[in-house]
Design an enzyme around this catalytic site. Structure first.
Site, PDB file in Angstrom:
ATOM      1  CE1 TYR A   8      26.681 -40.774  77.496  1.00  0.00           C
ATOM      2  CE2 TYR A   8      26.339 -41.674  75.302  1.00  0.00           C
ATOM      3  CZ  TYR A   8      26.735 -40.631  76.132  1.00  0.00           C
ATOM      4  OH  TYR A   8      27.166 -39.443  75.574  1.00  0.00           O
ATOM      5  CB  THR A  47      23.117 -31.264  79.078  1.00  0.00           C
ATOM      6  OG1 THR A  47      23.935 -31.635  80.195  1.00  0.00           O
ATOM      7  CG2 THR A  47      22.733 -32.506  78.300  1.00  0.00           C
ATOM      8  NE  ARG A  56      27.532 -30.780  75.607  1.00  0.00           N
ATOM      9  CZ  ARG A  56      27.356 -31.515  76.709  1.00  0.00           C
ATOM     10  NH1 ARG A  56      27.091 -30.930  77.869  1.00  0.00           N
ATOM     11  NH2 ARG A  56      27.465 -32.827  76.635  1.00  0.00           N
ATOM     12  CG  HIS A  59      30.971 -37.907  77.129  1.00  0.00           C
ATOM     13  ND1 HIS A  59      29.900 -38.140  77.948  1.00  0.00           N
ATOM     14  CD2 HIS A  59      32.077 -38.370  77.787  1.00  0.00           C
ATOM     15  CE1 HIS A  59      30.337 -38.725  79.062  1.00  0.00           C
ATOM     16  NE2 HIS A  59      31.650 -38.879  78.984  1.00  0.00           N
TER      17      HIS A  59
HETATM   18  P1  IDP Z   1      26.131 -34.428  79.851  1.00  0.00           P
HETATM   19  O1  IDP Z   1      26.525 -34.964  78.485  1.00  0.00           O
HETATM   20  O2  IDP Z   1      26.064 -32.934  79.846  1.00  0.00           O
HETATM   21  O3  IDP Z   1      26.952 -34.993  80.972  1.00  0.00           O
HETATM   22  P2  IDP Z   1      24.018 -36.220  80.736  1.00  0.00           P
HETATM   23  O4  IDP Z   1      22.891 -35.829  81.612  1.00  0.00           O
HETATM   24  O5  IDP Z   1      25.098 -37.078  81.303  1.00  0.00           O
HETATM   25  O6  IDP Z   1      24.617 -34.890  80.066  1.00  0.00           O
HETATM   26  O7  IDP Z   1      23.364 -36.955  79.492  1.00  0.00           O
HETATM   27  C1  IDP Z   1      24.177 -37.682  78.587  1.00  0.00           C
HETATM   28  C2  IDP Z   1      23.751 -37.317  77.182  1.00  0.00           C
HETATM   29  O8  IDP Z   1      22.408 -37.746  76.985  1.00  0.00           O
HETATM   30  C3  IDP Z   1      23.701 -35.812  76.891  1.00  0.00           C
HETATM   31  O9  IDP Z   1      24.942 -35.278  76.480  1.00  0.00           O
HETATM   32  C4  IDP Z   1      22.673 -35.726  75.793  1.00  0.00           C
HETATM   33  O10 IDP Z   1      23.252 -35.983  74.522  1.00  0.00           O
HETATM   34  C5  IDP Z   1      21.723 -36.843  76.149  1.00  0.00           C
HETATM   35  N1  IDP Z   1      20.570 -36.314  76.882  1.00  0.00           N
HETATM   36  C6  IDP Z   1      20.534 -35.865  78.150  1.00  0.00           C
HETATM   37  N2  IDP Z   1      19.296 -35.456  78.490  1.00  0.00           N
HETATM   38  C7  IDP Z   1      18.527 -35.673  77.397  1.00  0.00           C
HETATM   39  C8  IDP Z   1      17.151 -35.445  77.123  1.00  0.00           C
HETATM   40  O11 IDP Z   1      16.366 -34.977  77.952  1.00  0.00           O
HETATM   41  N3  IDP Z   1      16.710 -35.803  75.873  1.00  0.00           N
HETATM   42  C9  IDP Z   1      17.544 -36.323  74.925  1.00  0.00           C
HETATM   43  N4  IDP Z   1      18.858 -36.541  75.145  1.00  0.00           N
HETATM   44  C10 IDP Z   1      19.338 -36.209  76.364  1.00  0.00           C
HETATM   45 MG    MG Z   2      27.106 -36.935  81.707  1.00  0.00          MG
END
Ligand code: IDP
Ligand code: MG
Length: 138
Positions: A54, A96, A107, A120
């Site tokens: 990550y 997300t 989801r 993911h």
């Molecule tokens: P994605 O999984 O839909 O691609 P990303 O923006 O890449 O979303 O974020 C990776 C992971 O980080 C998300 O799946 C989620 O579990 C976590 N995440 C993203 N935004 C937040 C937030 O604002 N608060 C807490 N966790 C978050």
């Molecule tokens: Mg992502």
């Protein structure tokens, strides 16, 4: 003329879903949408590995919790394949935040919260290659 665009993408069934024994139901959702699961393994990773995976999020306020969470229990890591697999997987996963996810998405059906959102999926063909290598290069 060959217009097919078979792609591979990386999917992870996250700890919240594995813990609830949802991995088979989620795999069925992929298969029902025409994905082939070409590689698959159930593992638990170290926090340091989650931090590498990550890394793109390292400046985000949720980075530490995210990495602690992904390494908190078993996950199922899969290489999925079909036409336009990267986008198709993102569509099947849903937004997300499960509260914003469309009906019929993984989801929406299984996600608990923005952090415990069950799956993911790679966000581009380029990142899919990097993520597949991360887990399956040997
Ligand atoms: P994605 O999984 O839909 O691609 P990303 O923006 O890449 O979303 O974020 C990776 C992971 O980080 C998300 O799946 C989620 O579990 C976590 N995440 C993203 N935004 C937040 C937030 O604002 N608060 C807490 N966790 C978050
Ligand atoms: Mg992502």
């Amino acid at each position: 003329m060959n217009m097919s665009n078979t792609e591979q993408t990386l999917s992870i069934i996250k700890p919240d879903a594995v813990e609830r024994n949802l991995d088979n139901e989620i795999k069925e959702m992929f298969k029902n949408k025409g994905f082939s699961i070409v590689k698959e393994k159930k593992i638990q990773i170290e926090k340091s590995e989650a931090e590498k995976f990550y890394k793109v999020h390292e400046t985000k306020p949720f980075y530490n919790d995210l990495c602690a969470y992904l390494s908190s229990g078993p996950i199922v890591v899969m290489t999925l394949e079909k036409e336009n697999a990267v986008l198709g997987n993102r569509e099947l996963m849903g937004a997300t935040n499960p509260n914003d996810a469309e009906e019929g998405t993984i989801r929406k059906r299984y996600g608990i919260s923005i952090d415990k959102n069950s799956v993911h999926g790679s966000d581009s063909v380029e990142n899919a290659k990097i993520e597949i290598d991360f887990f399956f290069k040997d």
